[in-house]
Enzyme design. Structure first.
Site, PDB file in Angstrom:
ATOM      1  N   HIS A 207       0.683  -5.408  -6.509  1.00 14.40           N
ATOM      2  CA  HIS A 207       2.100  -5.143  -6.232  1.00 14.40           C
ATOM      3  C   HIS A 207       2.650  -6.114  -5.190  1.00 14.40           C
ATOM      4  CE1 HIS A 207       1.520  -2.754  -2.416  1.00 14.40           C
ATOM      5  NE2 HIS A 207       0.394  -2.376  -2.982  1.00 14.40           N
TER       6      HIS A 207
ATOM      7  N   ASP B 203      -1.475  -6.205   1.964  1.00 10.06           N
ATOM      8  CA  ASP B 203      -1.309  -5.100   1.003  1.00 10.06           C
ATOM      9  C   ASP B 203       0.095  -5.252   0.400  1.00 10.06           C
ATOM     10  OD1 ASP B 203      -1.049  -2.751  -0.391  1.00 10.06           O
ATOM     11  OD2 ASP B 203      -0.976  -1.484   1.382  1.00 10.06           O
TER      12      ASP B 203
ATOM     13  N   GLU C  35       5.582  -0.142  -5.451  1.00  6.65           N
ATOM     14  CA  GLU C  35       4.345   0.661  -5.419  1.00  6.65           C
ATOM     15  C   GLU C  35       4.339   1.572  -4.201  1.00  6.65           C
ATOM     16  OE1 GLU C  35       0.134   1.661  -4.407  1.00  6.65           O
ATOM     17  OE2 GLU C  35       1.585   0.620  -3.196  1.00  6.65           O
ATOM     18  N   GLU C  36       4.747   1.008  -3.062  1.00  8.36           N
ATOM     19  CA  GLU C  36       4.610   1.751  -1.801  1.00  8.36           C
ATOM     20  C   GLU C  36       5.513   2.987  -1.748  1.00  8.36           C
ATOM     21  OE1 GLU C  36       2.300   1.292   0.173  1.00  8.36           O
ATOM     22  OE2 GLU C  36       1.693  -0.814   0.144  1.00  8.36           O
TER      23      GLU C  36
ATOM     24  N   HIS D  90      -0.400  -1.244   6.331  1.00  4.33           N
ATOM     25  CA  HIS D  90       0.818  -0.567   6.793  1.00  4.33           C
ATOM     26  C   HIS D  90       0.934  -0.612   8.318  1.00  4.33           C
ATOM     27  CE1 HIS D  90       0.797   2.067   2.884  1.00  4.33           C
ATOM     28  NE2 HIS D  90       0.552   0.791   2.658  1.00  4.33           N
TER      29      HIS D  90
ATOM     30  N   ASP E 259      -6.108  -4.014  -5.079  1.00  4.40           N
ATOM     31  CA  ASP E 259      -5.243  -3.416  -4.051  1.00  4.40           C
ATOM     32  C   ASP E 259      -6.062  -2.591  -3.060  1.00  4.40           C
ATOM     33  OD1 ASP E 259      -2.896  -2.689  -2.777  1.00  4.40           O
ATOM     34  OD2 ASP E 259      -2.409  -1.082  -4.179  1.00  4.40           O
TER      35      ASP E 259
ATOM     36  N   ASP F 297       5.609  -5.619  -3.445  1.00  7.81           N
ATOM     37  CA  ASP F 297       6.332  -4.977  -2.335  1.00  7.81           C
ATOM     38  C   ASP F 297       5.342  -4.621  -1.227  1.00  7.81           C
ATOM     39  OD1 ASP F 297       5.306  -3.061  -4.348  1.00  7.81           O
ATOM     40  OD2 ASP F 297       5.985  -1.553  -2.924  1.00  7.81           O
TER      41      ASP F 297
HETATM   42 ZN   LIG Z   1      -1.248  -1.531  -1.854  1.00  5.07          ZN
END
Ligand SMILES: [Zn+2]
Length: 374
Positions: free
Chosen positions: A44, A107, A141-142, A346, A164, A46
């Site tokens: 992903h 990520d 995705e997030e 994150h 991922d 994003d």
């Molecule tokens: Zn991810």
């Protein structure tokens, strides 16, 4: 940009959907007559909204020699060895961090980078045999809403891997099975000045209920393969109070037991608080992708073998959450998850490394070869 670069790399059938999904195909190069099932790779583009991803300024710590890493533009942001023992194995590697003011976005741009590099390696080395490959770069995705727009039918693979994950060697074929309960407490409101022997305040029943959820079953007291019960939001009012509760477990029986516990607790709360009704409604959120992936053991076996050929020690890591892969798995595209070498997702303390990206790429290259050999 990705669509353009895919064209430049020699991918075919490159297209971008109105939902910002980029798809492409890499034709197989095995001798004519050898049929190989198309394999997919997905990551992903994003990044998490938890920390800003604007103006990321990646900082490369060349030839890391151990010790805590203080991030250059905010000295209060420190990647410590105490909290990141993996650093003890990373001497001599080039560690990639942020400058301390943003997340890194590894990520899942590490997934994008390693998949793109895999394609480059395959194009430059035609002696590496592989079957047809489908590529998917996804959005949103997030926030958990992108993958519904993913076109499984047009993708062109019968199974795929999301790239991922975290630590090198970490492979996942399990997610939670997840339910959500809404517990509604019904009382009786009346003017408090004339409420004697009339008012039934549902707030006390709510309080009793929450306090009787076993402490050892909470997210803050569990880890690994142990599931949890998580009361996460509610409203308190004399007449009607509500509580929303997440139920998570890797096993369906465990999930059933947690639902039973909530229903039993509703019954005992009603007894404790005469005049209060307690109703429990439960709905399914998502299921453990293992329910499907257990019928495709070669996907994980081949990923393990690929990681071993890259010199890594593969291990299984159940995901304490849901993934795009679990949703795709139940839509007919079995989809385990593979590491990227990234850590501290994150967060401003997110990092990856040169070896992390190289070993992930090597693993992907080995993986397509293993399927071609079979
Ligand atoms: Zn991810």
């Amino acid at each position: 940009m990705l669509a353009e670069e895919l064209e430049q790399l020699g991918a075919t059938n490159v297209r971008m959907s109105e939902f910002c999904m980029v798809y492409a195909s890499i034709p197989g190069n095995t001798p004519a007559g050898k049929q190989i099932t198309p394999i997919g790779f997905i990551s992903h583009v994003d990044t998490s909204p938890a920390v800003t991803g604007a103006s990321v300024n990646p900082t490369v710590h060349v030839n890391y020699q151990g010790g805590d890493i203080v991030l250059p533009n905010d000295n209060s942001q420190v990647i410590t060895v105490a909290q990141n023992p993996i650093l003890e194995e990373m001497g001599g590697d080039d560690i990639i961090t942020t400058d301390g003011t943003t997340l890194l976005g590894s990520d899942d741009k590490a997934g994008v980078a390693t998949i793109m590099t895999m394609i480059d390696v395959l194009m430059r080395n035609p002696e590496i045999q592989h079957g047809p490959i489908a590529i998917g770069f996804t959005a949103d995705e997030e926030v958990g809403i992108g993958i519904e727009k993913f076109d499984v039918d047009a993708f062109g693979a019968e199974f795929a891997y999301t790239v991922d994950g975290g630590t090198l060697g970490e492979i996942s074929d399990e997610t939670w099975s997840a339910r959500m309960a809404t517990v509604t407490f019904g009382g009786k409101s009346t003017h408090p000045g004339t409420a004697k022997n009339i008012m039934v305040n549902s707030i006390y029943a709510l309080g009793h209920y929450v306090l009787h959820i076993p402490r050892e079953m909470l997210p803050e007291t569990t880890e690994g393969r142990v599931g949890f019960i998580h009361p996460y939001i509610g409203s308190a009012d004399v007449e009607t109070s509500t509580l929303k509760v997440l139920l998570r477990d890797f096993e369906l029986e465990g999930l059933e037991a947690k639902e039973r516990l909530l229903r039993d607790l509703a019954a005992s709360t009603e007894q404790q608080f005469p005049g209060v009704s307690v109703r429990v409604e439960v709905k399914d959120n998502y299921k453990n992708m293992k329910e499907v992936l257990k019928h495709h053991p070669q996907l994980v076996e081949n990923a393990f073998e690929a990681a071993r050929r890259a010199g890594l020690t593969p291990f299984m890591m159940p995901i304490r959450g849901g993934t795009d892969g679990s949703k795709l798995t139940f839509r007919g595209l079995p989809c385990p998850n593979i590491f990227t070498g990234g850590h501290n997702f994150h967060s401003k303390l997110e990092f990856n490394s040169r070896r992390g990206l190289e070993k992930t790429t090597e693993t992907l290259v080995h993986l397509v070869q293993i399927f071609a050999e079979q």
